[in-house]
Design an enzyme around this catalytic site. Structure first.
Site, mmCIF file in Angstrom:
data_model
loop_
_atom_site.group_PDB
_atom_site.id
_atom_site.type_symbol
_atom_site.label_atom_id
_atom_site.label_comp_id
_atom_site.label_asym_id
_atom_site.label_seq_id
_atom_site.Cartn_x
_atom_site.Cartn_y
_atom_site.Cartn_z
ATOM 1 N N LYS A 1 0.807 -1.008 -0.054
ATOM 2 C CA LYS A 1 0.072 0.028 -0.116
ATOM 3 C C LYS A 1 0.715 1.224 0.081
ATOM 4 O O LYS A 1 1.105 1.855 1.052
ATOM 5 C CB LYS A 1 -1.037 0.077 1.215
ATOM 6 C CG LYS A 1 -2.062 -1.107 1.213
ATOM 7 C CD LYS A 1 -2.986 -0.979 2.320
ATOM 8 C CE LYS A 1 -4.209 0.163 2.184
ATOM 9 N NZ LYS A 1 -5.082 -0.187 1.398
HETATM 10 N N1 PMP Z 1 -7.382 -3.670 -2.770
HETATM 11 C C1 PMP Z 1 -6.831 -2.371 -2.632
HETATM 12 C C2 PMP Z 1 -6.138 -1.733 -3.878
HETATM 13 C C3 PMP Z 1 -7.050 -1.803 -1.483
HETATM 14 O O1 PMP Z 1 -6.575 -0.583 -1.231
HETATM 15 C C4 PMP Z 1 -7.652 -2.329 -0.289
HETATM 16 C C5 PMP Z 1 -8.017 -1.761 0.892
HETATM 17 N N2 PMP Z 1 -6.838 -1.874 1.700
HETATM 18 C C6 PMP Z 1 -8.169 -3.773 -0.778
HETATM 19 C C7 PMP Z 1 -7.982 -4.466 -1.833
HETATM 20 C C8 PMP Z 1 -8.822 -4.432 0.593
HETATM 21 O O2 PMP Z 1 -7.746 -4.891 1.411
HETATM 22 P P1 PMP Z 1 -8.328 -5.008 3.178
HETATM 23 O O3 PMP Z 1 -9.338 -6.005 3.177
HETATM 24 O O4 PMP Z 1 -7.149 -5.126 3.782
HETATM 25 O O5 PMP Z 1 -8.636 -3.572 3.639
#
Ligand code: PMP
Length: 313
Positions: free
Chosen positions: A158
């Site tokens: 991220k």
């Molecule tokens: N894909 C992307 C590109 C994201 O930014 C997120 C949010 N963090 C997710 C998927 C979902 O991840 P998570 O379940 O860890 O929030």
């Protein structure tokens, strides 16, 4: 609900919301050199409980590692600070946003001569994709924007700058009257939503794109996988073409912000009956039962934030 709290943890201390500021020469403002997380704390009978703290923290530190960003704190110290942010702001439930970024010193692209700043922000955030999204589902489109190619970005991390791609996907969807966009990967196969992973159900089989489809390995994705396996479903980690979305019986998104959100239509083609299907509902039911404390935390997903002990007992 305004984005607001009393305290933000910034570089080792608590500062008032209005004082948590940076200089305009901050490297991350120019080049997106930041890494971040999104975590929810849920209201439970025992107090606010942070959902899956450990994997979120691990992913933050891994994002920093991938971005070659030195973290000035260890994971334990970081977790203590995060729990303290929830405690000090007296939240029952909240969204938590840890952020680490290259600060201000030299504005060369390379960036590593800048100090790493770390902060933890929390605020009240309701349902990300709208209030009836969880109950009735959302209408989405396949985006004209692709996810980053494997050798163009690091989809497992991220990293702030990479989220311009997500912004393009979201803005295009909103301009076209959709709640969200789904991006294909560089090969034209289904990847994920702008900020959500995707699950597709066809003939009772559960399919989700694999790690090599330019996805973020979502913590909610992992939670849904655990729940689905416990419910007896076999998961197919498969690439799929966009038309699979059109013939699917059920589709749902997973994400910290989106939680478990049914998808009602894709490109104006109804998914199944146009109503959330039984597998989607079963996952939702289990997810919300655990996060609300209605069912025992059998996977050890919750970290309850205890109230501070009264002093001088
Ligand atoms: N894909 C992307 C590109 C994201 O930014 C997120 C949010 N963090 C997710 C998927 C979902 O991840 P998570 O379940 O860890 O929030």
């Amino acid at each position: 609900m305004a984005m607001r709290s009393d305290w933000i943890w910034m570089n080792g201390e608590f500062v008032a919301w209005d004082d948590a500021n940076v200089h305009v020469t901050t490297h991350a403002l120019h080049y997106g050199s930041s890494v971040f997380e999104g975590i929810r704390a849920y209201a439970t009978p025992e107090g606010p409980a942070v959902f899956r703290l450990q994997p979120h923290t691990r992913r933050l530190f891994n994002s920093a590692k991938i971005a070659r960003m030195e973290m000035p704190y260890g994971e334990e110290e970081f977790n203590d600070a995060l729990l303290e942010v929830v405690r000090r702001n007296n939240f029952e439930s909240c969204y938590i946003r840890p952020l680490a970024f290259r600060g201000s010193n030299v504005l060369g692209l390379e960036g590593r001569k800048n100090p790493t700043n770390v902060c933890i922000i929390a605020w009240d955030w309701g349902k990300y994709l709208g209030n009836d999204a969880i109950d009735n589902g959302v209408d989405v489109q396949v985006s004209s924007w692709r996810r980053l190619a494997p050798d163009t970005g690091a989809s497992m991390a991220k990293i702030g700058g990479q989220y311009v791609n997500s912004q393009f996907i979201s803005m295009e969807a909103h301009d076209n009257g959709f709640a969200e966009g789904i991006a294909l990967d560089i090969n034209g196969q289904v990847s994920e939503g702008a900020g959500e992973n995707i699950f597709v159900i066809v003939n009772g089989e559960v399919i989700t794109p694999p790690s090599h489809a330019s996805i973020l390995l979502g913590v909610t994705r992992d939670s849904a996988l655990t729940i689905l396996k416990d419910l007896g479903y076999t998961i197919h980690y498969e690439q799929m073409s966009r038309e699979m979305l059109y013939i699917a019986d059920e589709i749902f998104f997973t994400g910290t912000a989106a939680e478990i959100t049914p998808v009602r239509s894709v490109d104006r083609i109804e998914v199944g009956t146009g109503k959330p299907g039984p597998i989607t509902k079963a996952v939702q039911e289990e997810f919300f039962a655990i996060t609300s404390g209605r069912k025992p935390d059998k996977y050890g997903w919750l970290t309850v934030v205890r109230k501070a002990e009264p002093q001088g007992k």
